[in-house]
Design a protein around this motif. Structure first.
Motif, mmCIF file in Angstrom:
data_model
loop_
_atom_site.group_PDB
_atom_site.id
_atom_site.type_symbol
_atom_site.label_atom_id
_atom_site.label_comp_id
_atom_site.label_asym_id
_atom_site.label_seq_id
_atom_site.Cartn_x
_atom_site.Cartn_y
_atom_site.Cartn_z
ATOM 1 N N VAL A 133 12.932 20.905 42.095
ATOM 2 C CA VAL A 133 12.041 20.399 42.084
ATOM 3 C C VAL A 133 11.172 20.781 40.619
ATOM 4 C CG1 VAL A 133 11.462 18.955 44.046
ATOM 5 C CG2 VAL A 133 10.375 21.457 42.997
ATOM 6 N N PRO A 134 10.572 20.006 39.856
ATOM 7 C CA PRO A 134 10.143 20.119 38.224
ATOM 8 C C PRO A 134 8.836 20.906 38.512
ATOM 9 C CG PRO A 134 10.119 17.652 39.031
ATOM 10 C CD PRO A 134 10.472 18.060 39.785
ATOM 11 N N GLY A 135 8.517 22.376 38.268
ATOM 12 C CA GLY A 135 7.698 22.438 37.828
ATOM 13 C C GLY A 135 8.467 24.824 38.364
ATOM 14 N N TRP A 136 7.902 24.789 39.103
ATOM 15 C CA TRP A 136 8.045 26.570 40.054
ATOM 16 C C TRP A 136 9.139 26.275 41.087
ATOM 17 C CZ3 TRP A 136 3.541 25.262 37.781
ATOM 18 C CH2 TRP A 136 2.651 26.456 37.489
ATOM 19 N N PRO A 137 10.697 27.287 40.921
ATOM 20 C CA PRO A 137 11.093 26.958 41.914
ATOM 21 C C PRO A 137 10.621 27.450 43.539
ATOM 22 C CG PRO A 137 12.072 29.296 40.394
ATOM 23 C CD PRO A 137 10.292 28.314 40.019
ATOM 24 N N VAL A 138 11.098 26.512 44.608
ATOM 25 C CA VAL A 138 10.762 26.961 45.292
ATOM 26 C C VAL A 138 11.442 26.164 47.074
ATOM 27 C CG1 VAL A 138 9.223 25.945 47.644
ATOM 28 C CG2 VAL A 138 8.271 26.056 45.559
ATOM 29 N N ARG A 139 11.482 27.530 47.809
ATOM 30 C CA ARG A 139 12.003 27.389 48.645
ATOM 31 C C ARG A 139 12.125 27.287 50.157
ATOM 32 N NH1 ARG A 139 12.867 33.021 46.947
ATOM 33 N NH2 ARG A 139 12.641 34.425 49.140
ATOM 34 N N ALA A 235 -3.141 27.842 38.414
ATOM 35 C CA ALA A 235 -1.333 26.998 38.047
ATOM 36 C C ALA A 235 -0.643 26.695 38.520
ATOM 37 C CB ALA A 235 -1.498 26.737 36.208
ATOM 38 N N ALA A 236 0.015 27.735 39.073
ATOM 39 C CA ALA A 236 0.885 27.603 40.253
ATOM 40 C C ALA A 236 0.469 27.044 40.814
ATOM 41 C CB ALA A 236 1.860 28.899 40.182
ATOM 42 N N TYR A 237 -0.574 27.847 41.958
ATOM 43 C CA TYR A 237 -1.462 27.283 42.968
ATOM 44 C C TYR A 237 -1.202 25.645 42.783
ATOM 45 C CZ TYR A 237 -1.490 31.286 45.860
ATOM 46 O OH TYR A 237 -1.188 33.083 46.027
ATOM 47 N N LEU A 238 -1.909 25.095 42.005
ATOM 48 C CA LEU A 238 -2.668 24.127 41.809
ATOM 49 C C LEU A 238 -1.175 23.121 42.159
ATOM 50 C CD1 LEU A 238 -5.319 24.054 39.055
ATOM 51 C CD2 LEU A 238 -5.611 23.879 41.683
ATOM 52 N N TRP A 239 -0.281 23.327 41.241
ATOM 53 C CA TRP A 239 0.597 22.586 41.259
ATOM 54 C C TRP A 239 1.871 23.212 42.966
ATOM 55 C CZ3 TRP A 239 6.450 24.003 42.677
ATOM 56 C CH2 TRP A 239 7.465 22.779 41.817
ATOM 57 N N LEU A 240 1.987 23.942 43.887
ATOM 58 C CA LEU A 240 1.928 24.378 45.003
ATOM 59 C C LEU A 240 1.721 23.275 45.618
ATOM 60 C CD1 LEU A 240 4.318 25.858 46.561
ATOM 61 C CD2 LEU A 240 2.625 27.758 47.201
ATOM 62 N N TYR A 241 0.240 23.050 45.749
ATOM 63 C CA TYR A 241 -0.734 22.744 46.952
ATOM 64 C C TYR A 241 -0.768 20.388 46.112
ATOM 65 C CZ TYR A 241 -1.640 26.515 50.023
ATOM 66 O OH TYR A 241 -2.157 27.502 50.054
ATOM 67 N N GLY A 242 -0.568 21.174 45.216
ATOM 68 C CA GLY A 242 -1.094 19.482 44.721
ATOM 69 C C GLY A 242 -0.028 18.463 44.294
ATOM 70 N N TRP A 244 4.297 19.843 44.783
ATOM 71 C CA TRP A 244 5.382 19.814 45.965
ATOM 72 C C TRP A 244 4.651 20.063 47.229
ATOM 73 C CZ3 TRP A 244 6.005 23.088 49.952
ATOM 74 C CH2 TRP A 244 7.828 23.257 50.251
ATOM 75 N N LEU A 245 3.765 20.087 47.305
ATOM 76 C CA LEU A 245 3.007 19.805 48.993
ATOM 77 C C LEU A 245 3.273 18.475 49.628
ATOM 78 C CD1 LEU A 245 2.984 21.315 51.847
ATOM 79 C CD2 LEU A 245 0.366 21.624 51.645
ATOM 80 N N GLU A 250 6.158 18.407 54.253
ATOM 81 C CA GLU A 250 5.873 19.874 55.243
ATOM 82 C C GLU A 250 4.740 19.575 55.557
ATOM 83 O OE1 GLU A 250 8.171 21.456 56.449
ATOM 84 O OE2 GLU A 250 10.033 21.600 55.032
ATOM 85 N N GLU A 251 4.308 20.528 56.560
ATOM 86 C CA GLU A 251 3.059 20.795 56.551
ATOM 87 C C GLU A 251 2.579 22.436 56.407
ATOM 88 O OE1 GLU A 251 0.177 19.166 60.416
ATOM 89 O OE2 GLU A 251 1.582 18.184 59.876
ATOM 90 N N PRO A 252 1.268 22.316 55.716
ATOM 91 C CA PRO A 252 0.816 23.903 56.688
ATOM 92 C C PRO A 252 0.953 24.519 57.631
ATOM 93 C CG PRO A 252 -0.688 22.618 55.708
ATOM 94 C CD PRO A 252 0.526 21.653 55.156
ATOM 95 N N ARG A 253 1.247 25.980 58.069
ATOM 96 C CA ARG A 253 0.728 26.594 59.774
ATOM 97 C C ARG A 253 -0.938 26.957 58.759
ATOM 98 N NH1 ARG A 253 3.672 31.486 60.653
ATOM 99 N NH2 ARG A 253 5.043 30.448 59.115
ATOM 100 N N ASP A 254 -1.377 27.527 59.768
ATOM 101 C CA ASP A 254 -2.505 28.130 60.306
ATOM 102 C C ASP A 254 -2.495 29.378 59.920
ATOM 103 O OD1 ASP A 254 -4.936 27.812 60.081
ATOM 104 O OD2 ASP A 254 -5.335 28.210 62.570
ATOM 105 N N HIS A 255 -2.122 29.646 59.149
ATOM 106 C CA HIS A 255 -1.827 31.499 58.491
ATOM 107 C C HIS A 255 -2.460 31.059 57.036
ATOM 108 C CE1 HIS A 255 -0.846 35.668 57.472
ATOM 109 N NE2 HIS A 255 -0.590 35.295 58.952
ATOM 110 N N PRO A 256 -3.937 32.567 56.697
ATOM 111 C CA PRO A 256 -3.644 32.405 54.915
ATOM 112 C C PRO A 256 -1.828 32.832 54.123
ATOM 113 C CG PRO A 256 -4.527 34.219 56.397
ATOM 114 C CD PRO A 256 -2.947 33.433 57.562
ATOM 115 N N ILE A 257 -2.178 32.330 52.959
ATOM 116 C CA ILE A 257 -1.398 32.427 52.181
ATOM 117 C C ILE A 257 -1.020 34.018 51.961
ATOM 118 C CG2 ILE A 257 -3.029 32.998 50.118
ATOM 119 C CD1 ILE A 257 0.174 29.873 50.121
#
Length: 282
Positions: A133-139, A235-242, A244-245, A250-257
């Motif tokens: 996906v465009p942006g940062w690499p995510v696996r 900026a990477a966090y904003l892209w990940l949550y805004g 990619w997610l 996918e759905e986030p689990r109840d645990h901190p980053i």
């Protein structure tokens, strides 16, 4: 002098540096704070921390300056003085050596290259897939859990380095360094942010009495590889949550980053720092 006494002296110096970045942080001043002889203090610090006190102070002042460039509209000259430089030209040369770009270019938001590298993160996974996906690499990867010997931190996330210093002093610098971030810095006041800095500890390793045991649980994670300065990671966090997610299914689990640091800030230029950001998934 016992090892724990050395650690207390080093803790005092670390706390003093973070609290007095705008003040005189000469060798003589820090030797006085440490309680060690001025003839031996610098050798002790460099042997334990892997960098001189001058390098620590310069690195922290530049990290704060980088954050100011992104978070304020202050002129570069004012930020340079705040970072302890006599003028913007000297500051710009030092910033360029560390960050690979000028302060003005950094302020415009130029993003470091996000090409993947051969570095591997701590912990082993059983399955993995790469999302192109465009942006940062995510696996997305299933990971085994592991325990941490950690120092808890309250306050600005950019100041978590003092907690990492305590961990390194007690556990050594050989194991991977990891941080757990409990709160969203866009929603929680800076002084109330909760985090923990730790290093991976084997199951049989005893946790020192002045550290705490934390756990990174087993499970599925979206792992985003970020290359660049910590001060630009927002900026990477904003892209990940805004971006990619919501598009990942996918759905986030109840645990901190979680962040896993694959390079050492004491020896790696900020622009080449490599971090894996772990978003827990159901």
């Amino acid at each position: 002098m016992r090892a724990d006494q050395y650690q207390r002296h080093l803790d005092a110096v670390t706390d003093y540096i973070y609290a007095h970045l705008d003040d005189d942080l000469s060798l003589e001043t820090l030797a006085h704070v440490s309680g060690f002889s001025r003839f031996h203090w610098h050798r002790i610090y460099r042997a334990v921390r892997g960098e001189t006190t001058a390098q620590t102070v310069r690195r922290l002042r530049l990290e704060r300056a980088a954050a100011m460039l992104r978070e304020t509209s202050w002129p570069v000259e004012r930020i340079a003085r705040k970072a302890g430089f006599t003028g913007s030209e000297v500051f710009s040369r030092s910033f360029l050596r560390s960050y690979g770009t000028t302060p003005s270019q950094f302020r415009t938001g130029q993003r470091p290259a996000s090409t993947d590298s051969a570095l591997t993160s701590s912990g082993s996974g059983s399955t993995s897939s790469v999302r192109e996906v465009p942006g940062w690499p995510v696996r997305v990867e299933a990971r085994c859990g592991y325990r941490l010997a950690a120092s808890e931190h309250r306050g600005a996330y950019m100041d978590i380095g003092r907690a990492f210093s305590r961990v390194k002093d007690r556990m050594g610098a050989g194991s991977p360094m990891v941080a757990i971030y409990e709160d969203d810095p866009d929603a929680v006041p800076r002084a109330d942010l909760r985090s923990a800095a730790g290093t991976v500890a084997d199951p049989g390793t005893k946790i020192p009495h002045d550290l705490v045991e934390r756990t990174v649980p087993a499970g599925r994670y979206a792992i985003m590889r970020y290359i660049g300065p910590y001060s630009s990671m927002h900026a990477a966090y904003l892209w990940l949550y805004g971006q990619w997610l919501p598009n990942s299914g996918e759905e986030p689990r109840d645990h901190p980053i979680i962040e896993e640091y694959l390079t050492d800030p004491a020896t790696t230029p900020p622009v080449r720092a490599v971090t894996d950001i772990l978003l827990p998934l159901l």
